[in-house]
Design an enzyme around this catalytic site. Structure first.
Site, mmCIF file in Angstrom:
data_model
loop_
_atom_site.group_PDB
_atom_site.id
_atom_site.type_symbol
_atom_site.label_atom_id
_atom_site.label_comp_id
_atom_site.label_asym_id
_atom_site.label_seq_id
_atom_site.Cartn_x
_atom_site.Cartn_y
_atom_site.Cartn_z
ATOM 1 N N LYS B 172 0.832 -1.209 0.000
ATOM 2 C CA LYS B 172 0.000 0.000 0.000
ATOM 3 C C LYS B 172 0.865 1.256 0.000
ATOM 4 O O LYS B 172 0.609 2.183 -0.763
ATOM 5 C CB LYS B 172 -0.934 0.008 1.212
ATOM 6 C CG LYS B 172 -1.794 1.286 1.363
ATOM 7 C CD LYS B 172 -2.808 1.493 0.253
ATOM 8 C CE LYS B 172 -3.344 2.908 0.148
ATOM 9 N NZ LYS B 172 -4.441 3.224 1.050
ATOM 10 N N LYS B 240 -0.002 11.912 5.124
ATOM 11 C CA LYS B 240 0.115 10.903 6.186
ATOM 12 C C LYS B 240 0.715 9.607 5.621
ATOM 13 O O LYS B 240 1.626 9.011 6.204
ATOM 14 C CB LYS B 240 -1.261 10.622 6.780
ATOM 15 C CG LYS B 240 -1.285 9.555 7.864
ATOM 16 C CD LYS B 240 -2.699 9.010 8.121
ATOM 17 C CE LYS B 240 -3.211 8.202 6.959
ATOM 18 N NZ LYS B 240 -3.587 6.835 7.177
#
Lengths: 295, 295
Positions: B172, B240
């Site tokens: 990811k 983030k």
């Protein structure tokens, strides 16, 4: 009467492009700094000129395919250059990857002498040059573009008039920016996966389906995984192209922070003696900057 | 007897994913820090738990979908967390985008207590969550993956077991690295074209055919040209995610120089109050760092 065509600059790309023009039946006057490369084309009917000036004297349309901006400036506007021999009403077409500001300056100079000029850099590499399947991005005036189009269509498959003077060079450097940054993107992902103990081929497979999908992953994914850095596009040429991009950015006031960083990384590859490796060798720099066995 | 399913974290993504599980006929125990969001699912038959611990007490498989690593750590391993309530032989599935080292640590802790754990982050955004078309990258043990697969197939379209503990999170973050750098690549090209007086849509068109082709150009090209920064993927989330990538890089010893630079650029966008803009707003930063009328 068909237009007489001149061709200056017979490197790997130029020789293949000139060969395609000869094969398509064009009379060609050719010149190369190293004369032997020009003489090799005489067997296909080319005439060898002693200088760029002589090329222009004998041609209606003169094409150049040279290593970079300094060679383009010299062959077009230098002593014994094309502009010294170019007749009024003739056309110069620079197909090198060169500087956008220089392309604009040369077009202006040529036009003052009644000579047309197009910038028409290509992508597709030596394979595209041999097969006549190059993509050609053309900047300059519409009439000049239409005049040169039959020649472009011999050498290329996708031929697009992208704007006025210099626009071809701008689009080409934009292309080189995106390709370089795609390579770096894929390389950073693969290095992280590898260091984190995840099979990088799983990453290539997974990323190909979504928003991260890109042509580099598709074309160079396997080569990156197997560390096959046989070029393809060479480090030294891509570094040169990013140097042109950064110079254009300074000239036109565009901020290109990541392009600047990747240009430095290509420079590091050159310093390590990898000029002739495929540009995807950016991966090796990341690997060598990484720590073995951090975890 | 069908497995009882728990779900903690009912933000935009989580609520949509839990809704799809309910619609597929699963009995669901749900929890959310803001209780009202959990209660909204009771009309579809969900039971509301008072804490993550209670979710785990009432479930065979507990799913989490949380903002980031600190919330994951708290909800899984904190006071009143899933691990306090999880029975031996139960399974925890974290579908948040979180830290690979944390995923490994939590899986180890869970296994010591006889509880299985998978990391299974997703891509595809809120649209994919609503339509059940997410891509799900799963790390962990094969048996646990097979056990959770029927649930994954309700929530997602592409479900791949990419490796052991943490591998889902690694893939990811690799995805997020590539997407961020693609956006930056396209943005630098468009800013240069625009400043150099070349129509940026010509660049988008020309680059789509070659080695520079990528999904960002295809999906976000028009939006970049029209300065439409309605998200899509938000700046603050992508920042983030790159923070997680950089932390993983430090942990595993991978050099990520361009990821680091682009993370800083996302930080600059946050500082300018653009947290909620689409991540393609990297373009605005380049525009504002560029000089007007340099030529």
């Amino acid at each position: 009467m068909p237009e007489r065509v001149g061709f200056a600059g017979l490197g790997i790309m130029g020789a293949a492009m000139a060969g395609n023009l000869l094969e398509a039946g064009h009379d060609l006057v050719v010149h190369n700094r190293t004369r032997i490369k020009a003489e090799q084309l005489t067997q296909y009917g080319a005439l060898v000129a002693d200088s760029p000036r002589e090329v222009a004297e004998l041609s209606d349309i003169s094409i150049t395919m040279l290593p970079g901006p300094s060679e383009v400036e010299e062959v077009v506007a230098g002593e014994g250059g094309l502009l010294e021999g170019a007749k009024e009403g003739s056309l110069i077409v620079d197909m090198s990857t060169s500087s956008p500001p220089l392309a604009r300056e040369l077009a202006r100079t040529a036009r003052e002498r009644g000579v047309g000029m197009l910038d028409a850099p290509v992508s597709g590499g030596d394979v595209g040059a041999r097969n006549g399947t190059l993509s050609i991005m053309v900047g300059g005036e519409e009439d000049d573009f239409e005049r040169a189009r039959p020649l472009f269509e011999v050498m290329g498959e996708t031929v697009v008039h992208v704007g006025g003077d210099g626009a071809g060079q701008v689009v080409k450097v934009c292309n080189q920016i995106v390709v370089a940054l795609l390579i770096e993107a894929v390389a950073e992902a693969l290095v992280l996966a590898s260091k984190a103990g995840v099979a990088p081929d799983r990453v290539v497979g997974m990323l190909s389906g979504g928003l991260a999908a890109n042509k580099i992953l598709e074309v160079k994914g396997e080569k990156l995984l197997s560390h096959d850095f046989i070029p393809g596009g060479k480090v030294e040429y891509h570094r040169k192209d990013l140097g042109i991009a950064l110079a254009a950015g300074r000239e036109y006031g565009a901020a290109l922070p990541v392009t600047a960083l990747v240009e430095q990384m290509f420079g590091a590859l050159v310093a390590k003696g990898r000029s002739d490796w495929d540009h995807s060798a950016l991966l090796t720099l990341l690997e060598e900057g990484s720590v073995d066995g951090a975890r």
